[in-house]
Design a protein around this motif. Structure first.
Motif, PDB file in Angstrom:
ATOM      1  N   GLU A 128      11.097 -13.936  -3.727  1.00 25.34           N
ATOM      2  CA  GLU A 128      10.508 -13.535  -2.452  1.00 25.34           C
ATOM      3  C   GLU A 128      11.176 -12.279  -1.909  1.00 25.34           C
ATOM      4  OE1 GLU A 128      10.924 -17.117  -0.219  1.00 25.34           O
ATOM      5  OE2 GLU A 128       8.978 -17.931  -0.856  1.00 25.34           O
ATOM      6  N   ALA A 177       9.888  -9.356  -4.309  1.00 26.97           N
ATOM      7  CA  ALA A 177       8.459  -9.285  -4.631  1.00 26.97           C
ATOM      8  C   ALA A 177       7.830  -7.964  -4.229  1.00 26.97           C
ATOM      9  CB  ALA A 177       7.715 -10.444  -3.967  1.00 26.97           C
ATOM     10  N   GLU A 208       0.822  -6.410  -8.275  1.00 25.00           N
ATOM     11  CA  GLU A 208      -0.126  -7.256  -7.540  1.00 25.00           C
ATOM     12  C   GLU A 208      -0.437  -8.518  -8.331  1.00 25.00           C
ATOM     13  OE1 GLU A 208      -2.198  -9.092  -4.904  1.00 25.00           O
ATOM     14  OE2 GLU A 208      -1.120  -7.223  -4.476  1.00 25.00           O
ATOM     15  N   ARG A 267       2.515 -10.827  -7.839  1.00 21.69           N
ATOM     16  CA  ARG A 267       2.527 -11.480  -6.526  1.00 21.69           C
ATOM     17  C   ARG A 267       1.444 -12.542  -6.425  1.00 21.69           C
ATOM     18  NH1 ARG A 267       3.866  -6.081  -5.170  1.00 21.69           N
ATOM     19  NH2 ARG A 267       1.689  -5.530  -4.733  1.00 21.69           N
ATOM     20  N   ARG A 296       2.108 -16.557  -5.696  1.00 19.41           N
ATOM     21  CA  ARG A 296       1.440 -17.352  -4.661  1.00 19.41           C
ATOM     22  C   ARG A 296       0.828 -18.616  -5.252  1.00 19.41           C
ATOM     23  NH1 ARG A 296      -0.143 -12.066  -2.989  1.00 19.41           N
ATOM     24  NH2 ARG A 296      -2.173 -12.301  -4.007  1.00 19.41           N
TER      25      ARG A 296
END
Length: 378
Positions: free
Chosen positions: A350, A353, A359, A362, A366
């Motif tokens: 975190e 990131a 992208e 990330r 998630r």
């Protein structure tokens, strides 16, 4: 890697679907793997000495790739995309494996195979040897056995590494492989047999008690190479996978089934991760920083932290589900350390990131936080 030394070897409990979490439905994206096969198929060129009908075999393989047939996610198929020259036996192994996974009429249309020496190939029950000479691929498929008609087809032990040709790429881990101990004394043969039986018992226990978890494992782990090293008294043992070799996990088998199951889940998590990352990098090339690892003493790149976090999340899920299904109190001890390591890895990810993950990275983080990194309510 150091594991919890969970005492005892008993397996208790039965399947309880309500105890299993939705994370077992989160699988690596195989489409990229199949597209990679499709692009490489036109340049696949097996040696002429095998006498293969290359176009017929290629058509069978391409058709299977377009249909996303699960049997192509297998170490035998990597010869299609491997760069550089591979031995003729690797191409023969692919042709026999393909013939074993298609209808006999299709296998007949694939033509024949010529071998100039006895050759180890691969079937649904493991490796077997084909004699020199020319034979129809349909006939070799009969030797290879039929595809198992069971809900969960468990990983097949491969102590000699007969399903792939990447032995040297495992580095130091390969030093503990049985293929380096080919002249086995009687005690060595007994140890190998015991290890294979212990591996199969652990696989069957996982399938019996946590079938969703077992299906998630076998979705990517088709072959397990049991390693020959002896576990230390502290409970440390070795395991590993390769990003470019789908379907294979090397695992040092112990007499403690829960630890073997943990290793299966750990390495299967890596294989799912590798698939998800195929042609969609998760990490910014500009990030050269090293980070404290929750699993290793030396600092690691961010990729190592993400691999560890992903695997730790699934290892926690396995122990939580096992505890809920069986009431086995040994799981609590394992979870105490695993959860802390998982949380440390998540905190590192975190923090890094924003400038360390792409992208795609990330997005996958998630997903992990939503589906994997969630404890069952007590």
């Amino acid at each position: 890697m150091t594991k919890r030394n969970i005492a005892g070897a008993g397996i208790v409990g039965q399947s309880n679907p309500s105890c299993q979490r939705s994370c077992w439905q989160l699988r690596g994206n195989k489409d990229r793997w199949y597209r990679k096969l499709e692009r490489a198929m036109s340049s696949w060129s097996p040696p002429a000495l095998l006498g293969l009908d290359v176009e017929a075999v290629r058509e069978t393989l391409m058709s299977a790739a377009l249909r996303r047939e699960s049997w192509l996610l297998h170490p035998c198929a990597t010869v299609i995309i491997d760069e550089g020259e591979r031995p003729a036996s690797a191409h023969a192994r692919l042709a026999v494996w393909a013939a074993a996974n298609v209808p006999s009429s299709t296998a007949e249309e694939m033509g024949g195979l010529t071998l100039d020496a006895p050759t180890w190939v691969w079937g649904h029950q493991g490796s077997f040897i084909l004699a020199p000479g020319t034979q129809r691929l349909r006939e070799t498929a009969e030797h290879a056995g039929s595809s198992p008609s069971v809900p969960v087809s468990l990983p097949v032990p491969d102590p000699w590494g007969d399903s792939f040709v990447h032995r040297e790429e495992f580095g130091d881990l390969a030093e503990h492989a049985w293929w380096n101990r080919t002249a086995l004394p009687p005690e060595g043969e007994a140890r190998l047999a015991a290890d294979i039986h212990a591996l199969l018992r652990a696989e069957h226990a996982l399938a019996a008690v946590l079938p969703d978890a077992a299906a998630w494992v076998t979705d990517v782990t088709r072959v397990v190479v049991p390693l020959a090293g002896s576990p230390t008294p502290s409970g440390s043992f070795r395991s590993g996978t390769l990003a470019g070799l789908p379907g294979v996990a090397l695992i040092e088998v112990t007499t403690q089934p829960l630890l073997v199951m943990e290793a299966l889940v750990h390495e299967s998590a890596h294989l799912h991760f590798h698939l998800e990352e195929t042609e969609a990098p998760f990490f910014e090339e500009s990030d050269t920083r090293l980070y404290d690892s929750p699993l290793r003493p030396d600092p690691r790149p961010l990729r190592g932290i993400f691999l560890a976090y992903h695997a730790l999340g699934y290892m926690c899920a396995m122990y939580e589900d096992w505890l809920s299904a069986t009431g086995d109190g040994r799981c609590a001890e394992a979870l105490e350390g695993l959860r802390g390591s998982r949380d440390d890895a998540r905190a590192t990810l975190e923090r890094a990131a924003a400038d360390g993950l792409t992208e795609d990275g990330r997005r996958f983080l998630r997903l992990c936080e939503e589906y994997v990194d969630r404890e069952l309510p007590t």
